[in-house]
Design an enzyme around this catalytic site. Sequence first.
Site, PDB file in Angstrom:
ATOM      1  N   HIS A   1     114.544  16.478  69.197  1.00 46.09           N
ATOM      2  CA  HIS A   1     115.269  17.748  69.219  1.00 46.09           C
ATOM      3  C   HIS A   1     116.555  17.686  68.405  1.00 46.09           C
ATOM      4  O   HIS A   1     117.018  18.700  67.893  1.00 46.09           O
ATOM      5  CB  HIS A   1     115.503  18.208  70.658  1.00 46.09           C
ATOM      6  CG  HIS A   1     114.232  18.729  71.251  1.00 46.09           C
ATOM      7  ND1 HIS A   1     113.404  17.941  72.007  1.00 46.09           N
ATOM      8  CD2 HIS A   1     113.627  19.929  71.135  1.00 46.09           C
ATOM      9  CE1 HIS A   1     112.346  18.644  72.342  1.00 46.09           C
ATOM     10  NE2 HIS A   1     112.450  19.852  71.835  1.00 46.09           N
TER      11      HIS A   1
ATOM     12  N   GLU B   1     100.911  22.729  74.064  1.00 48.54           N
ATOM     13  CA  GLU B   1     101.587  21.512  73.602  1.00 48.54           C
ATOM     14  C   GLU B   1     101.149  20.274  74.378  1.00 48.54           C
ATOM     15  O   GLU B   1     101.535  19.164  74.057  1.00 48.54           O
ATOM     16  CB  GLU B   1     103.104  21.675  73.607  1.00 48.54           C
ATOM     17  CG  GLU B   1     103.724  22.135  74.896  1.00 48.54           C
ATOM     18  CD  GLU B   1     105.240  22.337  74.765  1.00 48.54           C
ATOM     19  OE1 GLU B   1     105.817  22.022  73.725  1.00 48.54           O
ATOM     20  OE2 GLU B   1     105.831  22.812  75.751  1.00 48.54           O
TER      21      GLU B   1
ATOM     22  N   ASP C   1     105.155  18.505  70.422  1.00 45.79           N
ATOM     23  CA  ASP C   1     104.684  17.800  71.610  1.00 45.79           C
ATOM     24  C   ASP C   1     103.180  17.568  71.573  1.00 45.79           C
ATOM     25  O   ASP C   1     102.709  16.549  72.079  1.00 45.79           O
ATOM     26  CB  ASP C   1     105.060  18.592  72.872  1.00 45.79           C
ATOM     27  CG  ASP C   1     106.504  18.336  73.240  1.00 45.79           C
ATOM     28  OD1 ASP C   1     106.920  17.159  73.234  1.00 45.79           O
ATOM     29  OD2 ASP C   1     107.236  19.304  73.497  1.00 45.79           O
TER      30      ASP C   1
ATOM     31  N   CYS D   1     104.669  27.570  66.797  1.00 45.48           N
ATOM     32  CA  CYS D   1     106.128  27.477  66.685  1.00 45.48           C
ATOM     33  C   CYS D   1     106.595  26.038  66.540  1.00 45.48           C
ATOM     34  O   CYS D   1     107.788  25.782  66.435  1.00 45.48           O
ATOM     35  CB  CYS D   1     106.811  28.153  67.875  1.00 45.48           C
ATOM     36  SG  CYS D   1     106.351  27.420  69.454  1.00 45.48           S
TER      37      CYS D   1
END
Length: 574
Positions: A192, A435, A459, A506
């Site tokens: 992240h 995910e 993920d 996304c």
Amino acid sequence: MSFTLKGIGVSKGIAIGKIHIIDHDTIEVNEYTLSKQSLDDEVARFEDALVIARQQLQKIQKNIPKTAPEDVVTFIETHLLMLNDSLLVDAPIQFIKEKQCNAEWALKLQCDYLVKVFDEMDDPYISSRKRDVEQVVSRIQHILRGHTELPSSTDVSNAIVVADDLTPADTILMQHQGILGFATEYGGTTSHTAILARSLGIPAIVGLHRARRYVKPDDTLILDGIHGVMLVAPDQRTVEYYEQKQKQDKQRRTALKRLKQAPCVTLDGQEIKLHTNIEFPEDMSSVKKAGSNGVGLYRTEFLFMNRIDPPDEAEHYAAYLKVVKSLKHGEVTIRTVDLGGDKQANPLHAGSWIANPALGLRAIRLCLKNMTLFKQQLRAILRVSAEGNVRMMIPMLSGLQELTQVLNVVEETRRELSQEGFDFDPNMPVGAMVEVPAMAVCTDLFLPYLDFLSIGTNDLIQYTLAIDRCDDSVNYLYDPLHPAILRLIKMSIDGAQNGCKPISMCGEMASDTRYVRLLLGLGLRAFSVNPEAFLEVKQIINNTDINSLHTNITRMLSTDSPTEMRYLLDKMNT
Ligand code: PEP
Ligand code: MG
């Protein structure tokens, strides 16, 4: 002497500037027995350290830019409050006197005790607050060690930061202080921290092992986030060469702006939905700049970072309303909080208290364990649905029981809001991220209860290939072209089509220009990308004839050769 270090480029762009080294390493503390006569002096030494720590924090507080978010202010205030708390002030003094020990040891004993108490708390959110204690204690320990100047890590404006690792929360703080770029010794492409760097437009490199050993304060650096190289002490000609590259990059970006108003449609006339990922309401200015008219992923967990108390309903609502209002009629997909994993709310040593944070109490699992936190967010999302085109998305869904539980809570929240007289959209779409591989292979089971899906490749790849997305030592295995990944993406897209529900992507794979045509060829018709990548992705979509991709896609889905796979991808992109 100039030399080059090589790591993994995770955020494009070139930064040229002075280095700033951040050392998170903890101080080793030893115990010393003191004579009775010297105890008063030792207490005074400890109290002096507290005074200096307060002065340091007040100095930081004074230098917080006006534009910095409230979280940054709260973060510093919290640490100042701790420095007046008897748990950190009186208890160590008591230890010095009772155990006749040095101040460092007394402080360590008290810190260990507090950390243990926090660890035993059932609530993961409260438990994670222990890192604030550790950070304040580390500040005092450094001062006791004689480092009375403000640690250099606090002033990073116009510098290139080199650190062992940075949390997403560190990155946010430093962006507000105006860093030019950063390089870390650890970290992965889709951590992240790396995602944030891309979305904030900060050039960044990760996995630069032992970088801090090779550089020294005030070295000049060139950080090339495209190729993942860091040039230390470059000569004048090299600096000029990179300045030229910076200029060309700026020109390329300016040229892309002409696409801002253009529709997003392929050469064969297929309209493609292209939305943007955001982390903060403030990101809406980049969304607007790119010309995007929708948010396909709003990562709401960033509202929880660098602060002591979680946001309440009013704060959630205010943040969401800003996003919804700034888009007018555009669709906003608000993802329920995805804390846990590498996104701990607290800025220091995130995740160290869980053995496998990515497989633990993360995202929707954490929300279902902490209903108070979850309900506040649900109420805010539902209420803001009355103000615009809002969808709600569930992260890390892996089981049907979990989905039933979520839908029941949503229903219960709707009833409560009705009784309290609040407006909301009774038909607000509720969807989920694909995910976890379990979701990708069972879309037919989940879809009857969901309104849409969005593929989170960051993920999905981590969990399918069993690779920690934050661990640079296995980054070489992180492969979006792995046959298992392509098959899972295809299965998800086909599953959504069969269930007549929309699906988008996304995850960062959608923002990577190398894969846009491949994804179109696999049947994807909706993308949500980071604002920096938006116009580049649009340019590729607008220059693609989907019909011409089929032969290559069929071969890519059947080949067992990574070399052929890459050859086919290159062919498709030329
Ligand atoms: C993903 O996993 O691909 C995703 C978009 O979610 P995050 O990166 O926030 O985990
Ligand atoms: Mg994810």
